[in-house]
Design a protein around this motif. Structure first.
Motif, mmCIF file in Angstrom:
data_model
loop_
_atom_site.group_PDB
_atom_site.id
_atom_site.type_symbol
_atom_site.label_atom_id
_atom_site.label_comp_id
_atom_site.label_asym_id
_atom_site.label_seq_id
_atom_site.Cartn_x
_atom_site.Cartn_y
_atom_site.Cartn_z
ATOM 1 N N LEU A 276 -6.006 -7.439 4.051
ATOM 2 C CA LEU A 276 -5.028 -6.374 3.841
ATOM 3 C C LEU A 276 -4.399 -6.459 2.454
ATOM 4 O O LEU A 276 -4.118 -5.440 1.828
ATOM 5 C CB LEU A 276 -3.954 -6.444 4.919
ATOM 6 C CG LEU A 276 -4.446 -6.083 6.324
ATOM 7 C CD1 LEU A 276 -3.447 -6.510 7.388
ATOM 8 C CD2 LEU A 276 -4.727 -4.590 6.432
ATOM 9 N N PHE B 144 4.440 -5.685 8.659
ATOM 10 C CA PHE B 144 3.316 -4.777 8.404
ATOM 11 C C PHE B 144 3.815 -3.413 7.931
ATOM 12 O O PHE B 144 3.234 -2.813 7.023
ATOM 13 C CB PHE B 144 2.474 -4.623 9.670
ATOM 14 C CG PHE B 144 1.534 -5.746 9.933
ATOM 15 C CD1 PHE B 144 0.196 -5.654 9.593
ATOM 16 C CD2 PHE B 144 1.966 -6.928 10.520
ATOM 17 C CE1 PHE B 144 -0.686 -6.685 9.832
ATOM 18 C CE2 PHE B 144 1.103 -7.973 10.759
ATOM 19 C CZ PHE B 144 -0.228 -7.854 10.415
ATOM 20 N N HIS C 104 -6.493 -4.658 0.192
ATOM 21 C CA HIS C 104 -6.751 -3.270 0.584
ATOM 22 C C HIS C 104 -8.127 -3.125 1.228
ATOM 23 O O HIS C 104 -8.829 -2.138 1.002
ATOM 24 C CB HIS C 104 -6.608 -2.332 -0.613
ATOM 25 C CG HIS C 104 -5.263 -2.397 -1.270
ATOM 26 N ND1 HIS C 104 -4.802 -1.427 -2.134
ATOM 27 C CD2 HIS C 104 -4.260 -3.312 -1.207
ATOM 28 C CE1 HIS C 104 -3.600 -1.753 -2.571
ATOM 29 N NE2 HIS C 104 -3.261 -2.896 -2.015
ATOM 30 N N GLN C 105 -8.510 -4.110 2.036
ATOM 31 C CA GLN C 105 -9.796 -4.089 2.714
ATOM 32 C C GLN C 105 -9.585 -3.972 4.225
ATOM 33 O O GLN C 105 -8.529 -4.300 4.748
ATOM 34 C CB GLN C 105 -10.578 -5.370 2.399
ATOM 35 C CG GLN C 105 -10.917 -5.528 0.925
ATOM 36 C CD GLN C 105 -11.501 -6.894 0.613
ATOM 37 O OE1 GLN C 105 -11.523 -7.781 1.472
ATOM 38 N NE2 GLN C 105 -11.961 -7.072 -0.612
ATOM 39 N N ARG C 106 -10.625 -3.521 4.915
ATOM 40 C CA ARG C 106 -10.559 -3.362 6.357
ATOM 41 C C ARG C 106 -10.541 -4.727 7.045
ATOM 42 O O ARG C 106 -11.109 -5.693 6.548
ATOM 43 C CB ARG C 106 -11.747 -2.551 6.871
ATOM 44 C CG ARG C 106 -11.793 -1.115 6.331
ATOM 45 C CD ARG C 106 -13.013 -0.370 6.857
ATOM 46 N NE ARG C 106 -12.989 -0.260 8.309
ATOM 47 C CZ ARG C 106 -12.339 0.695 8.971
ATOM 48 N NH1 ARG C 106 -11.670 1.627 8.305
ATOM 49 N NH2 ARG C 106 -12.370 0.742 10.283
ATOM 50 N N THR C 107 -9.891 -4.783 8.198
ATOM 51 C CA THR C 107 -9.841 -6.026 8.964
ATOM 52 C C THR C 107 -10.861 -6.054 10.094
ATOM 53 O O THR C 107 -11.065 -7.097 10.726
ATOM 54 C CB THR C 107 -8.454 -6.209 9.600
ATOM 55 O OG1 THR C 107 -8.250 -5.170 10.582
ATOM 56 C CG2 THR C 107 -7.360 -6.142 8.548
ATOM 57 N N VAL D 43 0.856 -1.186 0.000
ATOM 58 C CA VAL D 43 0.000 0.000 0.000
ATOM 59 C C VAL D 43 0.893 1.237 0.000
ATOM 60 O O VAL D 43 1.735 1.406 0.880
ATOM 61 C CB VAL D 43 -0.933 0.017 1.231
ATOM 62 C CG1 VAL D 43 -1.793 1.275 1.229
ATOM 63 C CG2 VAL D 43 -1.819 -1.224 1.243
ATOM 64 N N ARG E 72 -2.582 4.979 2.876
ATOM 65 C CA ARG E 72 -2.579 4.195 4.105
ATOM 66 C C ARG E 72 -3.542 4.708 5.168
ATOM 67 O O ARG E 72 -3.898 3.964 6.081
ATOM 68 C CB ARG E 72 -1.162 4.173 4.695
ATOM 69 C CG ARG E 72 -0.201 3.397 3.831
ATOM 70 C CD ARG E 72 1.223 3.512 4.333
ATOM 71 N NE ARG E 72 2.154 2.987 3.346
ATOM 72 C CZ ARG E 72 3.458 3.169 3.382
ATOM 73 N NH1 ARG E 72 4.000 3.891 4.363
ATOM 74 N NH2 ARG E 72 4.241 2.667 2.449
ATOM 75 N N TRP F 109 0.987 -1.486 5.579
ATOM 76 C CA TRP F 109 -0.330 -1.872 6.067
ATOM 77 C C TRP F 109 -0.726 -1.143 7.349
ATOM 78 O O TRP F 109 -1.785 -1.425 7.918
ATOM 79 C CB TRP F 109 -0.369 -3.374 6.320
ATOM 80 C CG TRP F 109 -0.414 -4.187 5.052
ATOM 81 C CD1 TRP F 109 -0.461 -3.721 3.767
ATOM 82 C CD2 TRP F 109 -0.410 -5.614 4.959
ATOM 83 N NE1 TRP F 109 -0.491 -4.763 2.887
ATOM 84 C CE2 TRP F 109 -0.449 -5.944 3.583
ATOM 85 C CE3 TRP F 109 -0.351 -6.635 5.903
ATOM 86 C CZ2 TRP F 109 -0.456 -7.260 3.137
ATOM 87 C CZ3 TRP F 109 -0.356 -7.943 5.447
ATOM 88 C CH2 TRP F 109 -0.414 -8.255 4.089
ATOM 89 N N ILE G 110 -5.588 -12.225 9.105
ATOM 90 C CA ILE G 110 -6.013 -10.910 8.629
ATOM 91 C C ILE G 110 -5.341 -10.469 7.333
ATOM 92 O O ILE G 110 -5.786 -9.509 6.710
ATOM 93 C CB ILE G 110 -5.787 -9.831 9.705
ATOM 94 C CG1 ILE G 110 -4.301 -9.611 9.981
ATOM 95 C CG2 ILE G 110 -6.540 -10.172 10.975
ATOM 96 C CD1 ILE G 110 -4.020 -8.449 10.925
ATOM 97 N N SER G 111 -4.286 -11.163 6.900
ATOM 98 C CA SER G 111 -3.567 -10.705 5.706
ATOM 99 C C SER G 111 -4.381 -10.770 4.416
ATOM 100 O O SER G 111 -4.191 -9.920 3.542
ATOM 101 C CB SER G 111 -2.258 -11.485 5.539
ATOM 102 O OG SER G 111 -2.498 -12.870 5.399
#
Length: 299
Positions: A108, A129, A111-114, A38, A43, A134, A104-105
């Motif tokens: 990410l 990270f 490019h999405q929310r966790t 990202v 970010r 990230w 959670i990767s």
């Protein structure tokens, strides 16, 4: 903090783990998956603080203060919520760095929310990270206590000079925990883990950096300058102990359950966990082996 050197010949397992890192970005992009990295300008998440008074925080078990009379209450969080008006959803869902990264990767990478605002990871995983872009740069003008109280040893790691993207949550020691009453003796050396009366009652941490650092120190190795020969010697030692059923299993933070239940009598452990466990079981002791131990930070 000393930086542990990496092998120049990665294993197949380490290459598979690298799918979450920069080594596989080109391959992911070629398969139709957006490049995971990202850029700096992308970010920052939307600032919802004026209308969304909630904070979701993922952390490890036994990693925050609890009330002496009620273990379900967390005085620090209660005070923060009262002072700020922000409710905290505190989730003790992290058991292992790699395990949680795998959880959670995928979001990410795309490019999405966790669904989490804050996470606490070991510094070596924080580095991943940061390198992938990230995490969002923090506003230190709103965090005066960070600059005022941060230990100089932790203030500027190589992966995040000046601590712009991370801040230490806790620092501690990886040593050995054991049940003194059930074992009936003291543990003072790393080699004590291989005693015959501990057969099948020992656990090691699954994190290679932590497990092997302690074992190398037990061999008298300076872990800031270890060699391939040092590494392979520890591999052979662990293989031998597995073959003789000395090691019960390899664990994340869940080693505490085995220690409390008595299924395990001695294990690699984190100092902060043992302090909390001792509140209910004073027979559990923590020791820094005479050969030394590892100082770490989670951020």
């Amino acid at each position: 903090m000393p930086q542990t050197p990496k092998s120049s010949s990665p294993s197949r397992r380490s290459l598979l783990r690298a799918l979450g890192g920069t080594a596989a970005l080109g391959a992911l992009a070629g398969c139709g998956v957006p490049a995971a990295y990202v850029k700096a300008g992308d970010r920052a998440g939307a600032d919802l603080s004026t209308k969304d008074k909630r904070l979701t925080w993922a952390n490890w078990p036994l990693y925050i203060d609890t009330d002496d009379n009620d273990a379900t209450k967390r005085p620090t969080l209660d005070a923060f919520e009262k002072r700020s008006g922000i409710s905290v959803d505190y989730i003790e869902e992290i058991n292992d760095n790699d395990e949680f990264f795998g959880k959670i990767s995928p979001a990410l990478m795309n490019h999405q929310r966790t669904g989490r605002d804050l996470i606490v990871m070991s510094d070596w995983m924080c580095a991943r990270f940061v390198h992938l872009g990230w995490v969002q740069r923090m506003d230190r003008s709103a965090q005066p206590n960070v600059a005022k109280y941060l230990d100089p040893q932790l203030s500027s790691p190589a992966f995040d000079p000046g601590r712009r993207y991370t801040v230490p949550w806790q620092s501690g020691i990886t040593g050995i925990a054991y049940n003194h009453r059930r074992l009936g003796r003291e543990i003072r050396h790393v080699s004590d883990l291989w005693a015959s009366d501990l057969k099948g009652r020992v656990t090691l941490l699954s994190g290679l950096d932590e497990a092997f650092a302690l074992l190398m120190q037990g061999n008298g190795v300076d872990i800031t300058q270890w060699t391939a020969a040092d590494f392979h010697k520890v591999c052979d030692q662990v293989r031998t102990q597995i073959s003789r059923n000395q090691i019960r299993r390899f664990t994340g933070n869940d080693y505490t359950k085995d220690l409390v239940s008595g299924d395990v009598l001695a294990c690699q452990a984190y100092s902060g966990d043992v302090i909390q466990l001792q509140a209910d079981n004073p027979d559990i002791r923590f020791v820094v082996p005479e050969e030394g131990a590892e100082l770490w930070a989670d951020s």
